[in-house]
Scaffold this motif. Structure first.
Motif, PDB file in Angstrom:
ATOM      1  N   THR A 237       0.880  -1.096  -0.051  1.00  0.00           N
ATOM      2  CA  THR A 237      -0.173  -0.033   0.012  1.00  0.00           C
ATOM      3  C   THR A 237       0.830   1.167   0.223  1.00  0.00           C
ATOM      4  N   ASP A 242      -1.154   3.635  -6.711  1.00  0.00           N
ATOM      5  CA  ASP A 242      -2.414   3.962  -6.573  1.00  0.00           C
ATOM      6  C   ASP A 242      -3.113   2.862  -5.810  1.00  0.00           C
ATOM      7  N   HIS A 244      -4.927   1.067  -2.281  1.00  0.00           N
ATOM      8  CA  HIS A 244      -5.565   1.385  -1.225  1.00  0.00           C
ATOM      9  C   HIS A 244      -5.871   0.143  -0.388  1.00  0.00           C
ATOM     10  N   LYS A 262      -4.591   6.345   2.557  1.00  0.00           N
ATOM     11  CA  LYS A 262      -4.159   5.144   1.599  1.00  0.00           C
ATOM     12  C   LYS A 262      -5.035   3.889   2.185  1.00  0.00           C
TER      13      LYS A 262
END
Length: 282
Positions: A237, A242, A244, A262
């Motif tokens: 992560t 990008d 999550h 995140k």
């Protein structure tokens, strides 16, 4: 809006927005399905009340790790326990998860050994990191070979008397004659070709999707083996541009602070949450 419905909608939204989903499944997922390997309720569910009453076992794993006086008695317990897991169909939480992510690009990393993952998802999309009770291996091990547990279990059950199997029915390695054992993590666990291939699929999936919108979804992951799912998920992560992380657990609802926006967490019953998320998407 009720809290459960709100969290179910949040889960669906994250799944819908992701290009790829990496799911880490821990023991809480199977507990949500009624496979309570760690408490007394699981003994009754598995039809093992006689073992509980006679030996005083507090859980299914208590019986599995018990030091028996003979292989015949040890395998009598193993045979009953494994037969229970093999006979059980894919349970609702797993089916709900498949309904939620089946249309997406996904991979499952699991520490569960009760055969539920492989009953629900295709082999090419899973890695059973801790093995599976569906297979047996040589205890030494003398060879890189896994055997299906089912025929051995059937033979032992057919000849079982009380709390013992026949000596001739104790599973033996066809190559060295030493006993076979369940293919689950211990100090003799076979990290052979099958295990390495599944781990390679997982690592390749992660590597090839590192530049996409990746959802790392932790389901029922506890603190017993953080180095398999939790810590690697945190690391991915942080590193992936990008990514999550969403952690779902009945006993905790906090995300790692160092990951900021995140990462998120949901504290909920997994069975209820997955059911609500599936129903909301129909």
């Amino acid at each position: 809006m009720p809290p459960l419905e709100r969290e179910a909608r949040r889960l669906r939204s994250l799944i819908d927005d992701a290009d790829a989903i990496i799911v880490g499944i821990g023991s809480g997922m199977s507990s949500a399905a009624g496979f309570n390997h760690y408490n007394r309720a699981g003994m009754a569910r598995a039809g093992m009340a006689d073992w509980q009453q006679t030996f005083g076992f507090k859980s299914l794993f208590d019986g599995f790790y018990h030091l028996y006086p003979s292989l015949e008695q040890q395998w009598a317990y193993y045979a009953r326990y494994i037969d229970f897991m093999l006979r059980e169909l894919a349970s609702q939480p797993y089916l709900d998860l498949r309904s939620l992510i089946g249309h997406k690009d996904y991979f499952i990393l699991s520490t569960n050994v009760d055969t539920q993952v492989e009953k629900t998802f295709p082999t090419e999309s899973i890695c059973n990191y801790q093995g599976s009770f569906a297979h047996l291996q040589c205890k030494q091990p003398c060879c890189d070979e896994l055997s299906e547990a089912s025929p051995y279990v059937e033979r032992m059950l057919a000849g079982m008397a009380g709390f013992e199997v026949r000596s001739e029915d104790v599973p033996r390695c066809p190559h060295c004659g030493w006993q076979l054992v369940p293919w689950v993590r211990d100090d003799t666990f076979l990290q052979g070709a099958a295990w390495r291939e599944s781990l390679g699929r997982y690592e390749r999936f992660v590597r090839e999707r590192s530049d996409r919108r990746v959802l790392l979804l932790e389901l029922g992951v506890g603190e017993m083996t953080p180095g398999i799912i939790t810590l690697p998920f945190w690391s991915m992560t942080a590193k992936l541009p990008d990514a999550h992380l969403l952690s779902v657990n009945i006993s905790g609802g906090s995300a790692p602070l160092q990951l900021g926006s995140k990462a998120g967490a949901i504290q909920a019953d997994l069975g209820a949450l997955l059911s609500a998320a599936r129903a909301g998407g129909e």
